[in-house]
Write an enzyme that holds these catalytic residues in place. Structure first.
Site, PDB file in Angstrom:
ATOM      1  N   HIS A 100     -32.260 104.567  26.495  1.00  0.00           N
ATOM      2  CA  HIS A 100     -32.479 105.365  27.699  1.00  0.00           C
ATOM      3  C   HIS A 100     -32.211 106.832  27.338  1.00  0.00           C
ATOM      4  O   HIS A 100     -31.067 107.297  27.405  1.00  0.00           O
ATOM      5  CB  HIS A 100     -31.530 104.912  28.810  1.00  0.00           C
ATOM      6  CG  HIS A 100     -31.789 105.542  30.137  1.00  0.00           C
ATOM      7  ND1 HIS A 100     -31.492 104.916  31.325  1.00  0.00           N
ATOM      8  CD2 HIS A 100     -32.308 106.744  30.478  1.00  0.00           C
ATOM      9  CE1 HIS A 100     -31.825 105.698  32.332  1.00  0.00           C
ATOM     10  NE2 HIS A 100     -32.317 106.820  31.839  1.00  0.00           N
TER      11      HIS A 100
ATOM     12  N   HIS B  74     -26.240 110.384  25.298  1.00  0.00           N
ATOM     13  CA  HIS B  74     -26.173 109.311  24.300  1.00  0.00           C
ATOM     14  C   HIS B  74     -27.433 109.378  23.424  1.00  0.00           C
ATOM     15  O   HIS B  74     -27.429 110.078  22.427  1.00  0.00           O
ATOM     16  CB  HIS B  74     -25.931 107.927  24.933  1.00  0.00           C
ATOM     17  CG  HIS B  74     -26.609 107.654  26.232  1.00  0.00           C
ATOM     18  ND1 HIS B  74     -27.975 107.555  26.361  1.00  0.00           N
ATOM     19  CD2 HIS B  74     -26.098 107.436  27.479  1.00  0.00           C
ATOM     20  CE1 HIS B  74     -28.280 107.276  27.605  1.00  0.00           C
ATOM     21  NE2 HIS B  74     -27.174 107.211  28.320  1.00  0.00           N
TER      22      HIS B  74
ATOM     23  N   HIS C 123     -27.972  94.797  33.543  1.00  0.00           N
ATOM     24  CA  HIS C 123     -26.849  95.548  34.094  1.00  0.00           C
ATOM     25  C   HIS C 123     -25.669  94.615  34.323  1.00  0.00           C
ATOM     26  O   HIS C 123     -25.715  93.722  35.160  1.00  0.00           O
ATOM     27  CB  HIS C 123     -27.194  96.283  35.397  1.00  0.00           C
ATOM     28  CG  HIS C 123     -26.374  97.535  35.562  1.00  0.00           C
ATOM     29  ND1 HIS C 123     -26.799  98.765  35.105  1.00  0.00           N
ATOM     30  CD2 HIS C 123     -25.161  97.749  36.106  1.00  0.00           C
ATOM     31  CE1 HIS C 123     -25.893  99.685  35.379  1.00  0.00           C
ATOM     32  NE2 HIS C 123     -24.883  99.087  35.981  1.00  0.00           N
TER      33      HIS C 123
ATOM     34  N   GLU D 122     -36.249 103.121  28.582  1.00  0.00           N
ATOM     35  CA  GLU D 122     -35.936 103.253  30.000  1.00  0.00           C
ATOM     36  C   GLU D 122     -35.861 104.726  30.379  1.00  0.00           C
ATOM     37  O   GLU D 122     -35.507 105.564  29.546  1.00  0.00           O
ATOM     38  CB  GLU D 122     -34.572 102.631  30.315  1.00  0.00           C
ATOM     39  CG  GLU D 122     -34.430 101.164  30.032  1.00  0.00           C
ATOM     40  CD  GLU D 122     -33.038 100.671  30.350  1.00  0.00           C
ATOM     41  OE1 GLU D 122     -32.879  99.454  30.525  1.00  0.00           O
ATOM     42  OE2 GLU D 122     -32.110 101.488  30.415  1.00  0.00           O
TER      43      GLU D 122
END
Length: 238
Positions: free
Chosen positions: A43, A50, A190, A70
């Site tokens: 992501h 990150h 998640h 993502e």
């Protein structure tokens, strides 16, 4: 069997805490695949807290399984998709300033926004998945948008699982059944972990893919990455 895509965002978080290239995100992705991962998920947020933009292009060169990117479909994200052409794009509704994805798309209220974006990504030859909560009307809205898959946002399931797995899974099973009936592929992600994963895929056996990062990387601190990936693959067997 449901496929395991390893989200390596947390590996990049550790690297970025000190600068340099340790741990090496590209090497970790390659090793994860060698250890049995069937996909790599990232992501790349605009603030690059990150995964960085450079990581995306570096990973494209080496990922040999399924590459899933993502993100919120802003102009930057769409440009990355057009350049990289991953196997799958997962659209999430969270704006750049949130800590982590914390809600699904309202596929009805935001249909006019989503439909042209989904069409554009599909024209790139990329499979599209959209992040949704387990509601039947939201799934029906997703079908109308033409998305290939939905990713069920499983935080609520994971939170409620410890008290009552049966209650925790109820809405997810109903939403997944509707998606299955409508011919939409199903992903999930998640807060999935070694405790709650097997029950999810046993109850919803037509989940195509789970994307797991935080819990998997935490477990790897104790068990090692290779062993941890094998443990997760074992939980996906039904």
């Amino acid at each position: 069997m449901t496929r395991l895509s390893v989200n390596i965002n947390k590996v990049a978080t550790i690297r970025n805490a000190r600068g340099g290239n340790n741990p090496n995100v590209v090497q970790v992705a390659m090793d994860a695949e060698r250890f049995g991962a069937q996909g790599i998920t990232i992501h790349p947020r605009p603030d690059e807290r990150h995964i960085t933009t450079k990581d995306v292009y570096d990973l494209k060169k080496v990922v040999s399984t399924e590459f899933n990117i993502e993100g919120f479909p802003d102009e930057r994200f769409m440009e990355i998709l057009n350049d990289v052409r991953p196997d799958q794009a997962t659209l999430v509704p969270d704006p750049p300033n949130v800590l982590t994805s914390n809600a699904g798309w309202d596929t009805i209220k935001r249909a006019e926004e989503l439909k042209p974006l989904i069409d554009q990504i599909k024209q790139m030859g990329i499979r599209v998945s959209i992040f949704v909560e387990p509601e039947v009307d939201i799934i029906e809205g997703a079908k109308a948008l033409g998305t290939d898959r939905v990713e069920l946002y499983t935080e609520m399931y994971a939170t409620a699982y410890k008290e009552s797995p049966e209650k925790a899974i109820k809405n997810y099973a109903e939403a997944a059944q509707k998606a299955h009936e409508l011919g939409i592929g199903i992903n999930a992600g998640h807060d999935l972990d070694l405790e709650n994963l097997n029950y999810l895929v046993k109850t919803i056996p037509y989940i195509d893919e789970v994307s797991i990062g935080h819990a998997l990387i935490c477990d790897a601190l104790y068990y090692g990455l290779e062993n941890t990936i094998q443990l997760y693959l074992r939980e996906l067997k039904i």
